[in-house]
Design a protein around this motif. Structure first.
Motif, PDB file in Angstrom:
ATOM      1  N   LEU A 616       0.797  -1.315   0.058  1.00  0.00           N
ATOM      2  CA  LEU A 616      -0.005   0.030   0.084  1.00  0.00           C
ATOM      3  C   LEU A 616       0.877   1.098   0.028  1.00  0.00           C
ATOM      4  CD1 LEU A 616      -2.977   1.098   0.319  1.00  0.00           C
ATOM      5  CD2 LEU A 616      -2.614   1.251   2.746  1.00  0.00           C
ATOM      6  N   SER A 617       1.932   1.273   0.872  1.00  0.00           N
ATOM      7  CA  SER A 617       2.772   2.642   0.850  1.00  0.00           C
ATOM      8  C   SER A 617       3.468   2.869  -0.385  1.00  0.00           C
ATOM      9  CB  SER A 617       3.814   2.372   2.047  1.00  0.00           C
ATOM     10  OG  SER A 617       4.552   1.514   2.044  1.00  0.00           O
ATOM     11  N   LEU A 660      -2.846   6.747   5.534  1.00  0.00           N
ATOM     12  CA  LEU A 660      -2.835   5.062   5.061  1.00  0.00           C
ATOM     13  C   LEU A 660      -2.508   4.433   6.178  1.00  0.00           C
ATOM     14  CD1 LEU A 660       0.264   4.070   4.761  1.00  0.00           C
ATOM     15  CD2 LEU A 660       0.340   5.505   2.851  1.00  0.00           C
ATOM     16  N   GLY A 661      -2.939   3.136   6.272  1.00  0.00           N
ATOM     17  CA  GLY A 661      -2.474   2.383   7.269  1.00  0.00           C
ATOM     18  C   GLY A 661      -3.315   0.830   7.486  1.00  0.00           C
ATOM     19  N   GLN A 662      -3.139  -0.115   8.304  1.00  0.00           N
ATOM     20  CA  GLN A 662      -3.961  -1.398   8.320  1.00  0.00           C
ATOM     21  C   GLN A 662      -5.426  -1.043   9.017  1.00  0.00           C
ATOM     22  OE1 GLN A 662      -1.960  -4.507  10.328  1.00  0.00           O
ATOM     23  NE2 GLN A 662      -3.814  -5.599  10.650  1.00  0.00           N
ATOM     24  N   ALA A 677      -6.626  -6.116   6.194  1.00  0.00           N
ATOM     25  CA  ALA A 677      -7.082  -5.098   4.926  1.00  0.00           C
ATOM     26  C   ALA A 677      -6.352  -3.867   5.241  1.00  0.00           C
ATOM     27  CB  ALA A 677      -8.598  -4.684   5.080  1.00  0.00           C
ATOM     28  N   TYR A 678      -5.850  -3.176   3.963  1.00  0.00           N
ATOM     29  CA  TYR A 678      -5.158  -2.100   4.218  1.00  0.00           C
ATOM     30  C   TYR A 678      -5.706  -0.955   3.297  1.00  0.00           C
ATOM     31  CZ  TYR A 678      -1.747  -5.377   5.854  1.00  0.00           C
ATOM     32  OH  TYR A 678      -1.323  -6.294   6.434  1.00  0.00           O
ATOM     33  N   TYR A 679      -5.839   0.190   3.809  1.00  0.00           N
ATOM     34  CA  TYR A 679      -6.468   1.258   3.281  1.00  0.00           C
ATOM     35  C   TYR A 679      -5.599   2.819   3.015  1.00  0.00           C
ATOM     36  CZ  TYR A 679     -10.433   4.785   2.926  1.00  0.00           C
ATOM     37  OH  TYR A 679     -11.139   5.761   2.487  1.00  0.00           O
ATOM     38  N   CYS A 680      -5.932   3.183   2.015  1.00  0.00           N
ATOM     39  CA  CYS A 680      -5.362   4.590   1.787  1.00  0.00           C
ATOM     40  C   CYS A 680      -6.373   5.473   1.209  1.00  0.00           C
ATOM     41  CB  CYS A 680      -4.034   4.439   1.083  1.00  0.00           C
ATOM     42  SG  CYS A 680      -3.647   6.207   0.540  1.00  0.00           S
ATOM     43  N   GLN A 681      -6.362   6.794   1.786  1.00  0.00           N
ATOM     44  CA  GLN A 681      -7.372   7.902   1.192  1.00  0.00           C
ATOM     45  C   GLN A 681      -6.471   9.031   0.828  1.00  0.00           C
ATOM     46  OE1 GLN A 681     -11.515   8.133   2.851  1.00  0.00           O
ATOM     47  NE2 GLN A 681     -10.760  10.169   3.457  1.00  0.00           N
ATOM     48  N   PHE A 682      -6.491   9.624  -0.169  1.00  0.00           N
ATOM     49  CA  PHE A 682      -6.330  10.994  -0.502  1.00  0.00           C
ATOM     50  C   PHE A 682      -7.154  12.026  -0.760  1.00  0.00           C
ATOM     51  CE2 PHE A 682      -2.707   8.202  -2.370  1.00  0.00           C
ATOM     52  CZ  PHE A 682      -1.494   8.663  -1.624  1.00  0.00           C
TER      53      PHE A 682
END
Length: 795
Positions: A616-617, A660-662, A677-682
């Motif tokens: 994700l990162s 972002l993170g788990q 699950a891993y999530y990122c929001q911009f």
């Protein structure tokens, strides 16, 4: 909606106007109209009399009939079992084309020449009955056109109405527009009954316990009626507009509905417990059997019309089987009411019932038409079914409805339309449409909203009425002298296609989900009072605007897992919402990314691998680098949506553009996800603000780099990003690249500390660096790290 021109003539003189003329003017004014001819095509069907009926000499099931239509007798071979001498029947002479497309020809049938056909209902197009021929009353005039006899000879129009024009769902409503369009006066066929019965208060009563759902309810009583088939003129008019005749009382309610647009209902008074009406809101999970014989679970809050013991009608939609008019009915209670549109719309949708009544009430019926509608219905029932009309009517009106006051400025008409409509013509149009003009000044008009036009509430609505009646074709087309420069799209819109392309390029799959979510999802990451609830939701699971994109993507992942898809990599470009103040709301466009489960299909030589934080990162850094042409900073962040210690902020030039993170395990369990699950929001606006406008291209280096490795021991609380920033600042312009390649905890490193190893590249553009120069930079870096982070060299 179908309109009969013959019926329309009761309200608007149609002399000299064809169906095509009327349709053209209505369509040009905003009501799409199409001529569809008469109910039964052609006019060759005539009423005949069967003079003789004898058995066919060569067929057991055929009869040879001698018939007349007023002229010379003719022979017709008929196969109907119910044909007999002396009957009045419908004759289709040779050359007639029937509703099913069959053309009648002279033909020999088993050796006997037949000169026409005696018709059954289905052959005419009046019904599905083919058991026998249609037998008319004995007084039907021989030789008369059958269409004229049944009042079916009128041309008709098919109207396509917009939801804002419930007033046009009747002959009178269309007549209002036509009177304004053609400048002809309206006519009024409505009559009142002779009140020759006892006072209505001695017979029944009305109580409204739900004035929000039913602001007004009017009742009349007619006693001593005789239920019978309706006369042909009434049945014919109903057939023309697609309504099936039932009996004289029910047909009158439908007749008034189609004539002036206000729904009515007739109850068998003897079947009403207590001979009274109570209007109340439905309770949870109440059951009710409607007139169509279907038992339904009625939504809580629906409007129920009840007697003294039980519901007898679903208000504004359909009556009940337990109070319908039957052949044994002698006393009738008539209902004319006004129901709140939103309540009717919600109930009709929930129970799956769209009726002529609900279509009008859910759009907004005429609250002032209840009196004339119920009076006219009582007069027609008295005329067609006999009986005595009770003196007076009960008018329960606990929540009085008031029309809107509308001010129309003369200057506003040319400003909006770009055309000068004469003031007198504007006033004539409004008056012809039934819009009351209460006062006129040099500045304009003070008008009042007609009770039958729920769509007229503002000045611009009156301008539109003037425009459509005056004629859109009279408004000149003009090209302005000064062009309007094209408006530049906001930066956040310009970057959206690029973000979509970049996400697809790194292997993500786009999804599009609804902005409406269940309240339990909005509450996950939303503070008290911040969520945005909507009032006109269709289901409770779609009643709140989302405050975070994570639940939407997790729900997509859940659906995929339920279909044996064990891993997804998703992204969505959408909006999130929040409440800023009591009546202020915030809407943001965000880019959201979710990784969970397996990374994809595994080849025979590979091992299964699941998505992790570094995937994700890496995706997040790639997107930021492509957007800003610089590497982002990843710093610690404790967000509510992430497992503690795994959250991070994404910074560009010190400004936060995303997180972002788990995803927390309890949140994953809420969506039945078996994997991490891993999530990122911009924030899209944030990405657009840091987007590089120019790309700088560097030549390939001519001189080699000097590589060094550096391992620093620091306290556990020190972030590697902070160390990296310190190294870059101390390394100066010659430090080309810094990479973290190892983090170590274990023997040789004290508890509460960690060793972070960096790979450094130094390079000069004009020379090969010497070891002595690089050593100087390395000492400066170590000293800076010691001072800012308490670091020491690992031995």
């Amino acid at each position: 909606m179908r309109i009969s021109l013959g019926w329309l003539n009761d309200f608007f003189p149609t002399d000299g106007l064809s169906a095509a003329n009327i349709a053209d003017r209505l369509t040009a004014s905003g009501i799409e109209a199409t001529p569809i001819g008469t109910l039964i095509p052609g006019d060759s069907l005539v009423i005949g009399e069967v003079l003789t009926c004898e058995k066919h000499p060569n067929a057991d099931r055929l009869s040879v009939c001698g018939v007349t239509t007023g002229g010379a007798p003719m022979t017709i071979v008929c196969g109907a079992p119910n044909v007999a001498a002396g009957q009045k029947v419908v004759i289709a002479p040779v050359g007639t084309e029937l509703a099913n497309g069959m053309r009648i020809k002279r033909a020999a049938i088993r050796g006997v020449t037949s000169e026409g056909m005696i018709c059954a209902e289905d052959e005419i197009g009046l019904g599905d009955d083919h058991e026998g021929i249609m037998v008319l009353p004995p007084d039907a005039p021989t030789g008369m056109s059958f269409l004229k006899y049944l009042h079916l000879d009128s041309e008709r129009l098919e109207l396509e109405l917009t939801p804002n024009r419930p007033d046009a769902m009747s002959h009178r409503g269309v007549a209002r527009d036509l009177c304004a369009l053609f400048g002809r006066p309206t006519t009024n066929p409505i009559t009142s009954p002779e009140e020759n019965g006892r006072p209505v208060e001695e017979i029944t009563s009305v109580l409204i316990d739900d004035p929000e759902g039913c602001p007004r309810y009017v009742a009349r009583v007619v006693e001593g009626v005789r239920i019978a088939p309706s006369p042909e003129w009434l049945a014919g008019r109903l057939r023309q507009v697609g309504v099936r005749p039932i009996n004289n009382v029910v047909d009158v309610t439908n007749y008034v509905l189609m004539a002036i647009g206000h729904p009515l209902h007739a109850f068998d008074l003897h079947r009403l417990a207590g001979r009274r009406i109570v209007v109340r809101a439905a309770e949870r999970d109440e059951r009710f059997t409607t007139l169509d014989g279907t038992e339904r679970i009625i939504p809580e809050g629906s409007v129920f019309i009840c007697d003294g013991e039980r519901p007898v009608a679903l208000g504004g939609i359909m009556g009940g089987l337990n109070s319908e008019i039957t052949d044994d009915t002698t006393d009738v209670l008539l209902e004319a009411a006004y129901f709140t549109p939103t309540r009717i719309r919600r109930t009709a949708k929930a129970v799956g019932l769209q009726t002529e009544a609900s279509q009008r009430f859910e759009r907004g019926a005429d609250w002032d038409a209840v009196i004339e509608a119920i009076d006219w219905a009582a007069a027609l029932i008295q005329q067609l079914a006999g009986g005595s009309v009770a003196k007076g009517r009960i008018d329960a009106y606990p929540k009085r409805l008031e029309p809107a006051a509308i001010t129309l400025r003369w200057a506003q008409i040319p400003r909006v339309l770009g055309a000068d409509v004469p003031r007198e013509e504007s006033k004539r149009i409004l008056t012809a449409l039934g819009i009351p003009v209460r006062a006129e000044t040099s500045e304009g008009l003070r008008c009042e909203q007609p009770s039958w036009r729920p769509d007229l509430t503002r000045e611009i609505d009156l301008v539109e009425e003037i425009a459509r009646i005056w004629g859109f074709d009279q408004i000149p087309s003009r090209v302005g002298g000064v062009g309007v420069p094209p408006e530049e799209a906001p930066p956040e819109l310009a970057i959206v296609p690029q973000l979509r392309s970049w996400c697809i390029g790194v292997g993500l799959q786009e999804v599009i989900t609804s902005s409406l979510v269940a309240p339990r999802y909005a509450d996950l990451f939303c503070g008290d009072g911040a969520k945005v609830e909507i009032t006109n939701f269709s289901t409770a699971d779609m009643s709140v605007l989302r405050t975070h994109m994570l639940p939407s993507l997790l729900d997509v992942a859940r659906i995929n897992y339920s279909r044996k898809i064990e891993g997804v990599a998703l992204f969505e470009l959408g909006h999130v919402y929040s409440r800023k103040a009591e009546d202020e709301y915030n809407q943001r466009r965000v880019l959201s990314i979710l990784l969970t489960g397996s990374t994809g299909q595994v080849r025979w030589a590979d091992q299964r691998r699941e998505w992790d934080f570094y995937d994700l990162s890496g995706i997040a850094e790639t997107i930021v680098q492509r957007c800003s042409l610089r590497s982002p900073e990843i710093v610690h962040y404790d967000g509510d949506e992430f497992v503690p210690g795994t959250g991070a902020r994404v910074l560009v030039a010190g400004k936060e553009v995303g997180q972002l993170g788990q995803v927390r395990n309890d949140v994953c369990e809420l969506f039945d996800l078996p994997a991490l699950a891993y999530y990122c929001q911009f924030d899209v606006i944030g990405l657009a603000a840091c987007q590089a406008t120019l790309s700088r291209v560097k030549p390939l280096p001519r001189f080699p780099a000097v590589e060094r490795d550096l391992a620093l021991v620091v306290p556990e609380s020190v972030e590697s990003q902070m160390l990296e920033n310190t190294i870059k600042e101390a390394g100066g312009a010659l430090l080309e690249r810094v990479i973290v390649f190892d983090v170590y905890r274990g023997p040789g490193v004290s508890k509460g500390e960690k060793s972070v190893a960096f790979h450094l590249d130094f390079r000069a553009a004009d020379r090969t660096l010497k070891d002595e120069e690089v050593d100087t930079f390395m000492r400066r870096i170590v000293e800076s790290a010691q001072g800012k982070a308490g670091a020491r060299l690992r031995e």
